[in-house]
Enzyme design. Structure first.
Site: not given
Length: 447
Positions: A207, A257, A301, A434, A438
């Protein structure tokens, strides 16, 4: 500033003839935005949705570092800074170093990231702190023969100045956007995703998180404390931060986060990977959340991120993985898995930051191959984007966020950053859509 001769390139404020003297006093609650607005750069803000809020102005001491040992170098320099510190009021908030790191250890502080070294932490000259126990004002001095009486007198002056500030201040008007440019156009992004997918399929890469930038011209001069206040109101469940070394630009954002929080021997972190938009009705929103949970790609993921974080933390103590949930924000929702560690020995928060950064949620797996891919594929300088931003104290406690949903802004311009995780079955169009979501937290507060 004295320079310590190390390969990591530490510029340390620690001096054998200097002492840190810190004095604090509880004060009536005040607008942190008004405090920041009344101060010239350098200025800082760091706020957690769980209650702690810090604002700082001026520089009592500054620690910078670069190279592979930058986390250890900052920690070592801080130990010298905090050694034999004279801090009164044991019940007051302790002096905190506030700052962060660049995403890559070989980062150079060149435009647009002038003023942002590979690592920098500042002990503010004046620090405003809000905790569950109240609001405090602190004055710090780090100098030869620092006089506690002089520091106490300076605190008196600062308390008077802050006492004249309002408890509330309007968030101001948005500057407006006149033009938007994409340094990474959609066709280039599509090629980058295809390149990354080929590397994943070749077997060396599991990834990688690819990012891009959005350059914004503004109709008026941006007021960074105003932007922070609007972010607080729109995203109350997110962190907020501002690092502004000069008048030219500040790095700010509202990340969802947490990278890590250390309190004694208890450590909290989380895996936040995979995202989808919000629905226009409760039913549509629930359907989107269900798609997030049921997506094999997103669950894959997420599992990569959870496993990598647990593996990175396992040498430090007993690791526990919590129940997966959906984290809902104003314009987006994510899969979230909480992770905790009970440390089996004294471990500074910077050691944990160094072990975790970059998490697979912002870098990739394996980390070295992902970093090489990012260097090869991305066409802009990440700087401090997606890197650890936070604070720590003399005990090694601290908390760091991940610098996403962020941008550089100053004057009549801003550069916003966003990224997405690419795995074997990633679709360029879906990933592009996506990424656009953001940008919205900061872009909405500028338009």
């Amino acid at each position: 500033m004295e320079r310590a001769g190390s390969e990591a390139g530490v510029a340390s404020a620690t001096r054998e003839d200097a002492t840190l003297v810190s004095r604090s006093r509880p004060i009536a609650d005040v607008s942190f935005r008004a405090f920041l607005a009344a101060r010239d750069p350098p200025r800082l803000q760091w706020a957690s949705h769980e209650g702690l809020e810090l604002s700082g102005a001026g520089v009592a001491a500054r620690l910078t570092a670069s190279g592979e040992d930058r986390f250890e170098s900052v920690r070592t320099a801080a130990e010298g800074l905090f050694a034999d510190a004279d801090c009164s009021n044991s019940d007051a908030p302790r002096p905190r170093l506030v700052g962060g790191f660049a995403f890559l250890d070989d980062h150079e502080p060149e435009p647009p990231w002038a003023g942002f070294p590979a690592a920098e932490f500042v002990l503010p000259e004046v620090q405003l702190t809000r905790t569950d126990d109240g609001t405090w004002l602190t004055v710090n001095r780090y100098e030869p023969d620092a006089d506690p009486d002089d520091v106490a007198t300076a605190l008196d002056r600062e308390v008077d100045a802050v006492g004249d500030l309002p408890k509330m201040r309007p968030a101001g008007t948005r500057p407006g956007v006149t033009e938007v440019r994409r340094p990474t156009p959609k066709e280039v992004w599509t090629a980058q995703v295809a390149d990354a997918v080929e590397r994943v399929e070749a077997g060396d890469l599991q990834k990688v998180v690819l990012a891009c930038a959005l350059e914004v011209d503004l109709a008026g001069v941006v007021d960074l404390p105003d932007v922070l206040e609007r972010l607080r109101r729109t995203y109350p469940n997110c962190y907020r931060f501002l690092v502004q070394p000069t008048e030219e630009a500040g790095f700010l954002g509202a990340p969802p986060e947490r990278l890590v929080k250390r309190t004694g021997r208890h450590v909290e972190t989380e895996a936040l990977a995979g995202s989808v938009g919000r629905g226009g009705t409760p039913e549509a929103d629930a359907d989107l959340a269900a798609e997030l949970v049921e997506s094999a790609k997103i669950q894959h993921e997420q599992r990569l991120v959870v496993d990598a974080i647990c593996d990175q933390l396992a040498p430090l103590g007993e690791v526990s993985e919590g129940e997966q949930t959906v984290r809902k924000l104003a314009n987006i929702q994510h899969l979230r898995t909480p992770i905790t560690v009970d440390l089996d020995r004294e471990t500074h928060v910077l050691d944990i930051v160094g072990a975790l950064h970059p998490t697979p949620a912002v870098g990739g797996l394996p980390p070295e191959v992902a970093a090489e891919t990012i260097r090869d594929v991305e066409t802009f300088e990440r700087g401090w984007y997606a890197a650890p931003i936070g604070w720590f104290d003399a005990d090694g406690d601290g908390e760091f966020l991940v610098g996403i949903r962020s941008g550089l802004a100053g004057g009549r311009s801003a550069t916003l950053f966003a990224g997405n995780g690419i795995v074997a079955d990633s679709d360029p169009q879906e990933e592009w859509d996506e990424v656009q979501l953001k940008y919205r937290p900061l872009l909405d507060e500028l338009e």
